[in-house]
Design a protein around this motif. Structure first.
Motif, short mmCIF file in Angstrom:
data_model
loop_
_atom_site.label_atom_id
_atom_site.label_comp_id
_atom_site.label_asym_id
_atom_site.label_seq_id
_atom_site.Cartn_x
_atom_site.Cartn_y
_atom_site.Cartn_z
N LYS A 336 0.91 -1.21 -0.13
CA LYS A 336 -0.03 0.07 0.09
C LYS A 336 0.92 1.28 0.05
O LYS A 336 1.77 1.18 0.71
CB LYS A 336 -0.95 -0.16 1.26
N ALA A 337 0.56 1.94 -0.91
CA ALA A 337 1.51 3.26 -0.79
C ALA A 337 0.84 4.25 0.48
O ALA A 337 -0.38 3.76 1.03
CB ALA A 337 0.83 4.26 -1.94
N SER A 382 2.13 0.34 8.83
CA SER A 382 3.41 0.18 8.87
C SER A 382 4.22 0.70 7.43
O SER A 382 3.11 0.65 6.57
CB SER A 382 3.98 -1.20 9.06
N TYR A 383 5.22 0.87 7.34
CA TYR A 383 5.84 0.90 6.00
C TYR A 383 5.62 -0.51 5.14
O TYR A 383 5.65 -1.52 5.80
CB TYR A 383 7.12 1.30 5.94
N PHE A 384 5.41 -0.22 4.10
CA PHE A 384 5.36 -1.58 2.94
C PHE A 384 3.82 -2.10 3.68
O PHE A 384 3.90 -3.55 3.52
CB PHE A 384 6.27 -2.63 3.26
N SER A 387 2.17 -6.01 2.52
CA SER A 387 3.00 -6.81 1.93
C SER A 387 3.99 -7.59 2.88
O SER A 387 3.80 -7.64 4.13
CB SER A 387 4.18 -6.22 1.11
N ALA A 388 4.72 -8.67 2.33
CA ALA A 388 5.40 -9.45 3.41
C ALA A 388 6.55 -8.61 3.93
O ALA A 388 7.02 -9.19 5.17
CB ALA A 388 6.23 -10.62 2.25
N LEU A 389 6.86 -7.34 3.75
CA LEU A 389 7.87 -6.84 4.26
C LEU A 389 7.25 -5.76 5.55
O LEU A 389 7.96 -5.10 6.03
CB LEU A 389 8.46 -5.52 3.31
N SER A 390 5.77 -5.91 5.70
CA SER A 390 5.42 -5.04 6.97
C SER A 390 5.71 -5.54 8.06
O SER A 390 5.73 -7.01 8.18
CB SER A 390 3.74 -5.17 6.59
N SER A 391 5.97 -4.80 8.98
CA SER A 391 6.54 -5.29 10.25
C SER A 391 5.27 -5.39 11.41
O SER A 391 5.18 -5.66 12.46
CB SER A 391 7.38 -4.20 10.76
N TRP A 420 2.25 -3.73 18.81
CA TRP A 420 1.96 -2.49 18.65
C TRP A 420 0.76 -2.24 17.51
O TRP A 420 0.96 -3.06 16.39
CB TRP A 420 2.98 -1.79 18.42
N SER A 421 -0.23 -1.45 17.65
CA SER A 421 -0.98 -1.05 16.55
C SER A 421 -1.47 0.52 16.54
O SER A 421 -1.49 0.99 17.97
CB SER A 421 -2.25 -1.90 16.74
#
Length: 482
Positions: A336-337, A382-384, A387-391, A420-421
């Motif tokens: 997601k942008a 989160s950033y990314f 995607s699988a890169l999301s933390s 965290w959220s």
């Protein structure tokens, strides 16, 4: 941009007039890296790990090689242009919807002017050969060598040569846009190897991504570009090696691209299923309302809707009701942008993490989403994101914890354990429990509430900061937040 179930665009809203023949398929190269010996060369390069597709692959996994070809696609774009050269700082270059689900891209890169390599969009960071048949780099990524496809030709029939690669690198390094100047200046030396290869010496760059960035370098014809006037805006059609050439240009109003029947790379695996329209025309509108009304009248074929209010209320017109316009939310399948307000942490007022968290608590996303966006957004976590890169929701693994061991207080416990959220309010716009938590954080950071004014307990100065926005939509959100 507004998209369903996302704070930042994920699935994109399209209203399509008639049936679009196939994927827009205007792909430009991107970034990625794979370790290979400089003498050997490979068909692809990945930033991490191995390319997903082997040498000799026949098509991209998301392409349709049997897509019909022909016809004309008309795009409407909000804005104007006073230059066809997207590689310089001067002027406003022509923009349009180019790569799949990428808006705001210039209409020349990838269509008229190609790069050495092209991106695989279903991989995090992988490039496959385009003008370059192969790429080679060492384990340290201190050099990278691109070997040209002997069939590569510019649209005027002249072959693409190593001299064109070196010319493009030098020209964009010295006179290109800031991103080109910055990265290409990291190259220590470039030289021709044999008849078809160019080697870039990257010693001292300390940038493992640089071979991929060079793989995305636009390749311009040395014989057709005047280096002395390159930085000047111009409506002169650029010559490139891509699948389209520049046709009719109506300055500031429209640009037409025409499919090159002699395109050298039409049978490459990276291109199968793409470049399907015989003609692509970009029409430009200066006003958002006229832009929408032109679509409703059928003056252009495809529209990306990024306003939730319009998405909900503006598409009840006869062409939608009788099926001539198809309104559809298309999942992008991409991370997601992001769309958010960003703290300038160089300013003292934002230096304390408790202050930043308190301000974040005071942004009532649930109220904004319901009141402004018809509950179509999902908050970015989160950033990314997506995607699988999301933390988000993922605890730190052992390697991450080992890296952070020397800095025990640098990351919060709830981030490390994945719990965290972002805060969630009751959506009323008046959530007192959230306000109480924010005030407790401000108090812990040394601020005091006097009546309705929050002040610094040490200096007595009011707590104030400025929000900079670039659009009316951003202004509306900032005013609500204030």
């Amino acid at each position: 941009m507004a998209t369903p179930r996302n704070t930042s665009p994920a699935s994109w809203h399209f209203a399509v007039l008639g049936l679009i023949a196939s994927v827009l398929g205007v792909f430009l190269g991107a970034n990625d890296i794979s370790v290979a010996r400089a003498e050997e060369g490979r068909h692809a390069i990945a930033m991490h790990g191995e390319p997903a597709l082997p040498a000799g692959f026949t098509e991209l996994r998301y392409a349709n090689p049997a897509a019909p070809k022909g016809g004309r696609l008309v795009q409407g774009w909000l804005g104007t242009f006073d230059s066809l050269n997207p590689f310089i700082v001067k002027g406003l270059f022509a923009q349009g919807m180019r790569a799949p689900l990428v808006s705001g891209s210039n209409v020349i890169s990838g269509t008229v002017v190609e790069s050495l390599m092209a991106r695989g969009y279903d991989e995090p960071f992988t490039l496959y050969g385009l003008l370059a048949r192969s790429v080679a780099t060492d384990a340290a990524r201190s050099t990278v060598t691109f070997t040209l496809d002997p069939a590569a030709r510019f649209s005027d029939g002249k072959p693409v040569t190593p001299a064109d690669i070196l010319f493009s690198w030098q020209l964009l390094r010295d006179k290109g846009r800031p991103n080109h100047r910055f990265y290409y200046a990291k190259v220590a030396k470039a030289e021709t190897i044999g008849e078809r290869a160019v080697r870039f010496d990257l010693a001292g760059s300390n940038d493992r991504e640089l071979p991929l960035i060079l793989g995305l370098m636009p390749v311009l014809p040395k014989h057709a570009v005047n280096a002395d006037s390159f930085e000047d805006t111009s409506f002169a059609p650029m010559i490139g090696s891509g699948p389209y050439t520049v046709g009719k240009v109506d300055p500031g109003k429209s640009v037409t691209l025409v499919r090159d029947p002699n395109y050298w790379g039409r049978d490459l695996a990276i291109n199968r299923g793409f470049w399907n329209f015989d003609e692509i025309r970009f029409d430009y509108y200066r006003d958002a309302n006229s832009h929408l009304e032109a679509f409703k009248r059928g003056l252009y074929d495809v529209r990306n809707e990024d306003d939730p209010t319009r998405w909900q209320t503006a598409y009840d017109f006869p062409a939608v009701r009788d099926g001539r316009v198809i309104k559809e939310a298309l999942p992008a399948g991409l991370p997601k942008a992001s769309s958010f307000f960003v703290f300038n942490t160089r300013r003292e007022v934002f230096s304390d993490i408790r202050v930043r968290e308190a301000i974040s608590l005071l942004f009532d996303f649930e109220w904004v989403n319901h009141s402004y966006f018809f509950d179509l957004y999902r908050r970015t976590t989160s950033y990314f994101d997506g995607s699988a890169l999301s933390s988000h929701g993922r605890p730190a693994d052992q390697r991450e914890r080992a890296l952070l061991a020397a800095f025990p207080d640098s990351v919060r416990a709830d981030v490390l354990d994945g719990s965290w959220s972002p805060p969630v309010s009751d959506g009323s716009g008046r959530d007192r429990s959230t306000l109480k938590r924010a005030l407790e954080l401000f108090t812990a950071a040394g601020y005091e509430l006097h009546g309705t004014e929050l002040t610094d307990g040490r200096s007595g100065r009011p707590f104030t900061f400025e929000i900079l926005v670039a659009t009316r939509d951003g202004e509306r959100l900032a005013l609500q937040f204030a």
